[in-house]
Design a protein around this motif. Structure first.
Motif, PDB file in Angstrom:
ATOM      1  N   THR A 153       0.812  -1.206   0.000  1.00 26.02           N
ATOM      2  CA  THR A 153       0.000   0.000   0.000  1.00 26.02           C
ATOM      3  C   THR A 153       0.853   1.267   0.000  1.00 26.02           C
ATOM      4  OG1 THR A 153      -1.875   1.068   1.107  1.00 26.02           O
ATOM      5  CG2 THR A 153      -0.166   0.140   2.525  1.00 26.02           C
ATOM      6  N   GLN A 154       0.174   2.389  -0.090  1.00 25.57           N
ATOM      7  CA  GLN A 154       0.768   3.722  -0.015  1.00 25.57           C
ATOM      8  C   GLN A 154       1.865   3.960  -1.057  1.00 25.57           C
ATOM      9  OE1 GLN A 154      -1.466   5.586   1.283  1.00 25.57           O
ATOM     10  NE2 GLN A 154      -0.166   6.741   2.673  1.00 25.57           N
ATOM     11  N   LYS A 155       1.602   3.508  -2.279  1.00 20.37           N
ATOM     12  CA  LYS A 155       2.536   3.774  -3.384  1.00 20.37           C
ATOM     13  C   LYS A 155       2.216   5.140  -3.995  1.00 20.37           C
ATOM     14  CE  LYS A 155       2.363  -1.108  -4.355  1.00 20.37           C
ATOM     15  NZ  LYS A 155       1.498  -2.020  -5.114  1.00 20.37           N
ATOM     16  N   LYS A 156       3.229   5.954  -4.131  1.00 24.81           N
ATOM     17  CA  LYS A 156       3.020   7.303  -4.654  1.00 24.81           C
ATOM     18  C   LYS A 156       3.818   7.577  -5.919  1.00 24.81           C
ATOM     19  CE  LYS A 156       1.699   9.150  -0.166  1.00 24.81           C
ATOM     20  NZ  LYS A 156       1.820  10.248   0.828  1.00 24.81           N
ATOM     21  N   GLN A 157       4.410   6.518  -6.469  1.00 26.83           N
ATOM     22  CA  GLN A 157       5.146   6.640  -7.723  1.00 26.83           C
ATOM     23  C   GLN A 157       4.497   5.736  -8.769  1.00 26.83           C
ATOM     24  OE1 GLN A 157       7.610   8.793  -8.285  1.00 26.83           O
ATOM     25  NE2 GLN A 157       7.512   9.534  -6.156  1.00 26.83           N
ATOM     26  N   ILE A 158       3.974   6.329  -9.816  1.00 25.20           N
ATOM     27  CA  ILE A 158       3.286   5.541 -10.833  1.00 25.20           C
ATOM     28  C   ILE A 158       4.239   4.570 -11.521  1.00 25.20           C
ATOM     29  CG2 ILE A 158       3.608   7.083 -12.805  1.00 25.20           C
ATOM     30  CD1 ILE A 158       0.334   5.296 -11.766  1.00 25.20           C
ATOM     31  N   LYS A 159       5.531   4.874 -11.527  1.00 27.71           N
ATOM     32  CA  LYS A 159       6.503   3.991 -12.154  1.00 27.71           C
ATOM     33  C   LYS A 159       6.521   2.620 -11.479  1.00 27.71           C
ATOM     34  CE  LYS A 159      11.404   3.699 -13.449  1.00 27.71           C
ATOM     35  NZ  LYS A 159      12.721   4.381 -13.411  1.00 27.71           N
ATOM     36  N   PHE A 219      -0.769  13.754   5.984  1.00 25.42           N
ATOM     37  CA  PHE A 219      -0.074  14.700   6.852  1.00 25.42           C
ATOM     38  C   PHE A 219       0.065  16.067   6.199  1.00 25.42           C
ATOM     39  CE2 PHE A 219       1.475  10.360   7.664  1.00 25.42           C
ATOM     40  CZ  PHE A 219       0.955  10.203   8.938  1.00 25.42           C
ATOM     41  N   THR A 220       0.241  17.076   7.035  1.00 24.12           N
ATOM     42  CA  THR A 220       0.223  18.460   6.556  1.00 24.12           C
ATOM     43  C   THR A 220       1.296  18.731   5.512  1.00 24.12           C
ATOM     44  OG1 THR A 220       1.580  19.077   8.474  1.00 24.12           O
ATOM     45  CG2 THR A 220      -0.813  19.376   8.663  1.00 24.12           C
ATOM     46  N   LYS A 221       2.390  17.996   5.543  1.00 26.75           N
ATOM     47  CA  LYS A 221       3.461  18.204   4.577  1.00 26.75           C
ATOM     48  C   LYS A 221       3.311  17.332   3.328  1.00 26.75           C
ATOM     49  CE  LYS A 221       6.914  19.923   7.841  1.00 26.75           C
ATOM     50  NZ  LYS A 221       8.282  19.774   8.391  1.00 26.75           N
ATOM     51  N   ASP A 222       2.270  16.512   3.280  1.00 26.20           N
ATOM     52  CA  ASP A 222       2.005  15.720   2.081  1.00 26.20           C
ATOM     53  C   ASP A 222       1.492  16.619   0.952  1.00 26.20           C
ATOM     54  OD1 ASP A 222       2.741  13.430   3.366  1.00 26.20           O
ATOM     55  OD2 ASP A 222       0.703  12.694   3.720  1.00 26.20           O
ATOM     56  N   ASP A 223       1.660  16.137  -0.262  1.00 25.90           N
ATOM     57  CA  ASP A 223       1.157  16.839  -1.439  1.00 25.90           C
ATOM     58  C   ASP A 223      -0.263  16.346  -1.715  1.00 25.90           C
ATOM     59  OD1 ASP A 223       0.584  17.976  -3.853  1.00 25.90           O
ATOM     60  OD2 ASP A 223       2.229  17.045  -4.965  1.00 25.90           O
ATOM     61  N   PHE A 224      -1.269  17.132  -1.335  1.00 28.23           N
ATOM     62  CA  PHE A 224      -2.653  16.681  -1.476  1.00 28.23           C
ATOM     63  C   PHE A 224      -3.132  16.735  -2.926  1.00 28.23           C
ATOM     64  CE2 PHE A 224      -2.435  16.840   2.993  1.00 28.23           C
ATOM     65  CZ  PHE A 224      -3.450  16.031   3.478  1.00 28.23           C
ATOM     66  N   GLU A 225      -2.453  17.478  -3.775  1.00 26.72           N
ATOM     67  CA  GLU A 225      -2.790  17.459  -5.202  1.00 26.72           C
ATOM     68  C   GLU A 225      -2.346  16.150  -5.855  1.00 26.72           C
ATOM     69  OE1 GLU A 225      -1.191  20.902  -7.066  1.00 26.72           O
ATOM     70  OE2 GLU A 225      -2.476  22.301  -5.945  1.00 26.72           O
ATOM     71  N   GLU A 226      -1.450  15.450  -5.178  1.00 23.62           N
ATOM     72  CA  GLU A 226      -0.944  14.185  -5.701  1.00 23.62           C
ATOM     73  C   GLU A 226      -2.043  13.130  -5.788  1.00 23.62           C
ATOM     74  OE1 GLU A 226       3.144  11.990  -4.721  1.00 23.62           O
ATOM     75  OE2 GLU A 226       1.709  11.867  -3.075  1.00 23.62           O
ATOM     76  N   ASP A 227      -3.051  13.241  -4.933  1.00 24.84           N
ATOM     77  CA  ASP A 227      -4.131  12.265  -4.890  1.00 24.84           C
ATOM     78  C   ASP A 227      -4.820  12.156  -6.247  1.00 24.84           C
ATOM     79  OD1 ASP A 227      -6.082  10.566  -3.290  1.00 24.84           O
ATOM     80  OD2 ASP A 227      -7.431  12.123  -4.023  1.00 24.84           O
ATOM     81  N   ALA A 228      -5.257  13.281  -6.775  1.00 25.64           N
ATOM     82  CA  ALA A 228      -5.934  13.283  -8.068  1.00 25.64           C
ATOM     83  C   ALA A 228      -4.971  12.958  -9.204  1.00 25.64           C
ATOM     84  CB  ALA A 228      -6.593  14.635  -8.307  1.00 25.64           C
ATOM     85  N   ARG A 229      -3.734  13.425  -9.084  1.00 31.27           N
ATOM     86  CA  ARG A 229      -2.737  13.181 -10.128  1.00 31.27           C
ATOM     87  C   ARG A 229      -2.436  11.684 -10.250  1.00 31.27           C
ATOM     88  NH1 ARG A 229       0.556  16.697  -8.493  1.00 31.27           N
ATOM     89  NH2 ARG A 229       2.061  15.404  -7.359  1.00 31.27           N
ATOM     90  N   MET A 241       5.149   7.547  15.801  1.00 30.28           N
ATOM     91  CA  MET A 241       5.314   8.250  17.078  1.00 30.28           C
ATOM     92  C   MET A 241       5.154   9.767  16.933  1.00 30.28           C
ATOM     93  SD  MET A 241       5.752   6.221  19.699  1.00 30.28           S
ATOM     94  CE  MET A 241       6.613   7.194  20.931  1.00 30.28           C
ATOM     95  N   ALA A 242       4.120  10.174  16.186  1.00 32.54           N
ATOM     96  CA  ALA A 242       3.761  11.593  16.054  1.00 32.54           C
ATOM     97  C   ALA A 242       4.849  12.445  15.416  1.00 32.54           C
ATOM     98  CB  ALA A 242       3.366  12.172  17.405  1.00 32.54           C
ATOM     99  N   MET A 243       5.721  11.832  14.625  1.00 35.11           N
ATOM    100  CA  MET A 243       6.751  12.606  13.941  1.00 35.11           C
ATOM    101  C   MET A 243       6.156  13.419  12.784  1.00 35.11           C
ATOM    102  SD  MET A 243       9.371  12.055  15.724  1.00 35.11           S
ATOM    103  CE  MET A 243      10.628  12.817  14.694  1.00 35.11           C
ATOM    104  N   LYS A 244       4.927  13.073  12.378  1.00 36.02           N
ATOM    105  CA  LYS A 244       4.241  13.814  11.324  1.00 36.02           C
ATOM    106  C   LYS A 244       2.909  14.330  11.872  1.00 36.02           C
ATOM    107  CE  LYS A 244       6.157  10.823   7.705  1.00 36.02           C
ATOM    108  NZ  LYS A 244       5.830   9.893   6.602  1.00 36.02           N
ATOM    109  N   THR A 245       2.473  15.469  11.358  1.00 34.14           N
ATOM    110  CA  THR A 245       1.229  16.073  11.828  1.00 34.14           C
ATOM    111  C   THR A 245       0.121  15.840  10.815  1.00 34.14           C
ATOM    112  OG1 THR A 245       2.439  17.799  12.995  1.00 34.14           O
ATOM    113  CG2 THR A 245       0.109  18.204  12.563  1.00 34.14           C
ATOM    114  N   PRO A 246      -0.932  15.101  11.183  1.00 35.63           N
ATOM    115  CA  PRO A 246      -2.048  14.906  10.261  1.00 35.63           C
ATOM    116  C   PRO A 246      -2.893  16.168  10.151  1.00 35.63           C
ATOM    117  CG  PRO A 246      -2.531  13.901  12.380  1.00 35.63           C
ATOM    118  CD  PRO A 246      -1.121  14.386  12.453  1.00 35.63           C
ATOM    119  N   VAL A 247      -3.732  16.210   9.140  1.00 36.92           N
ATOM    120  CA  VAL A 247      -4.673  17.325   8.994  1.00 36.92           C
ATOM    121  C   VAL A 247      -5.708  17.224  10.111  1.00 36.92           C
ATOM    122  CG1 VAL A 247      -6.402  18.389   7.497  1.00 36.92           C
ATOM    123  CG2 VAL A 247      -4.321  17.386   6.509  1.00 36.92           C
ATOM    124  N   LEU A 248      -5.944  18.326  10.818  1.00 31.85           N
ATOM    125  CA  LEU A 248      -6.922  18.313  11.890  1.00 31.85           C
ATOM    126  C   LEU A 248      -7.535  19.682  12.071  1.00 31.85           C
ATOM    127  CD1 LEU A 248      -5.358  18.412  15.437  1.00 31.85           C
ATOM    128  CD2 LEU A 248      -3.946  18.630  13.415  1.00 31.85           C
TER     129      LEU A 248
END
Length: 388
Positions: free
Chosen positions: A171-177, A215-225, A289-296
């Protein structure tokens, strides 16, 4: 769902609790289905079994991986024709029960599992379809040699029609290659089997494992792309039916987890907030361990008396140092009684948490739609009885 509606729900429904927005869910699933047509969608119900009825009109199949998941399907009166009974371990009594209920589609993770399905079908006088799961090197699926062996001996199994193959690597693959490489492998294998074993596949069920931004630093436009790139990759016509198995990608964005701040203190140099939930309710893939901040969303329940932000570490209600939800969260004039609402929590958290630890209650679960409002589908559930 906008902030006004979230605040209304958190104050009305109480905390901790989950809310799943079925309007948002249906819009997303229908959009994905349209993008990927004519391929079919298979929902992996382990991602969130509470959503199966809400998406029934939008998916073609359900992947069911345990006896418990199958009982959920029976209770919800799902069409047995839509169920694919999968899972790395299948017991004879569970396969037999599924066949008695009318399930016709199965996967085989091993030669032994294939033979088990054959025995059950023979005993009940049923004809069933099987997808042979091809391994990617993990404990799941079969080697190419085992697949070939079953294909060469398929005439010995009169109750089974080998419909094709299942393939999923993670899961969680973000590279189409990476996805393209996997798809090329399994489709090359199918072509080789047609030439070398005289076997023509009718179906390929493939789980692309498309990544979900949390997470807040994720690229949310990547979802549709990612979806557009995947749709382009699979648009070419195939001689077999394509079925895309998805879980997280379909349902993650429709969920909210609501919790309330119940204590507040300063421990040496750390500003500490305690909430009435915790890591037993919130489980993001890659949270670490909370190293990333989710959207909230933060909802203060008092007039703000200062404008400056302070950084707070948010802990849950479990008595373990591991129960940490957020580090260095900037908040303004935060106090006990304020609310935090975690977004994108529609997948896995509702079933994956360490719910029995400390015997704390399991949260209430609501489905929300604009037409029906919040509908309780599971009330608060005491766990202490299970631990005594």
């Amino acid at each position: 769902m906008d902030g006004k509606k979230l605040l209304e729900l958190v104050k009305t429904l109480g905390t901790p609790s989950y809310v799943f927005d079925t309007d948002m869910l249906q819009e997303r699933v229908q959009r994905i289905a349209q993008k990927l047509a004519p391929a079919k969608l298979c929902y992996a119900i382990k991602a969130n079994p509470f959503l199966i009825k809400a998406m029934d009109a939008s998916v073609d199949r359900y992947e069911v991986c345990s006896p418990g998941e199958f009982h959920i399907c029976v209770k919800n009166e799902l069409d047995m024709e839509k169920i694919v009974l999968s899972g790395v371990y299948k017991a004879a009594e569970d396969v037999r029960y599924a066949m008695e209920q009318g399930v016709r589609h199965y996967t085989a993770e091993s030669v032994r599992q294939f033979q088990l399905v054959q025995r059950c079908a023979d005993e009940l006088g049923r004809k069933v379809d099987i997808l042979l799961r091809v391994t990617s090197g993990s404990q799941f699926g079969m080697s190419e040699d085992d697949v070939r062996s079953l294909l060469r001996e398929r005439e010995q199994y009169p109750c089974i029609e080998i419909a094709g193959f299942q393939y999923f690597t993670g899961t969680q693959k973000k590279q189409i290659k990476k996805i393209a490489t996997e798809l090329q492998y399994i489709e090359d294998f199918i072509r080789r089997l047609e030439t070398e074993e005289d076997f023509v596949a009718q179906t390929l069920e493939y789980g692309p494992g498309l990544g979900v931004p949390y997470f807040t630093k994720d690229d949310f436009e990547e979802d549709a792309r990612l979806l557009d790139e995947f749709a382009a990759l699979t648009r070419e016509e195939r001689p077999y039916e394509l079925v895309f198995e998805m879980g997280r990608y379909l349902v993650a964005s429709c969920g909210y987890y609501m919790t309330q701040i119940v204590d507040q203190k300063r421990n040496e140099a750390v500003n500490v907030l305690i909430v009435d939930g915790g890591i037993h309710h919130v489980n993001y893939y890659g949270q670490n361990m909370a190293m990333k901040t989710p959207v909230l969303s933060y909802f203060p329940q008092h007039p703000l008396e200062c404008a400056g932000e302070e950084e707070w570490t948010v802990y849950g209600s479990l008595c373990t140092t591991a129960d940490i939800l957020l580090k260095r969260l900037p908040l303004t004039d935060v106090r006990v009684g304020d609310y935090l609402v975690f977004h994108n929590i529609g997948a896995y958290s509702v079933t994956e948490g360490m719910y029995l630890f400390l015997s704390r209650d399991m949260p209430a679960i609501y489905l929300y739609s604009e037409a029906a409002g919040p509908v309780l589908v599971r009330d608060v559930l005491a766990t202490w009885k299970l631990n005594s």
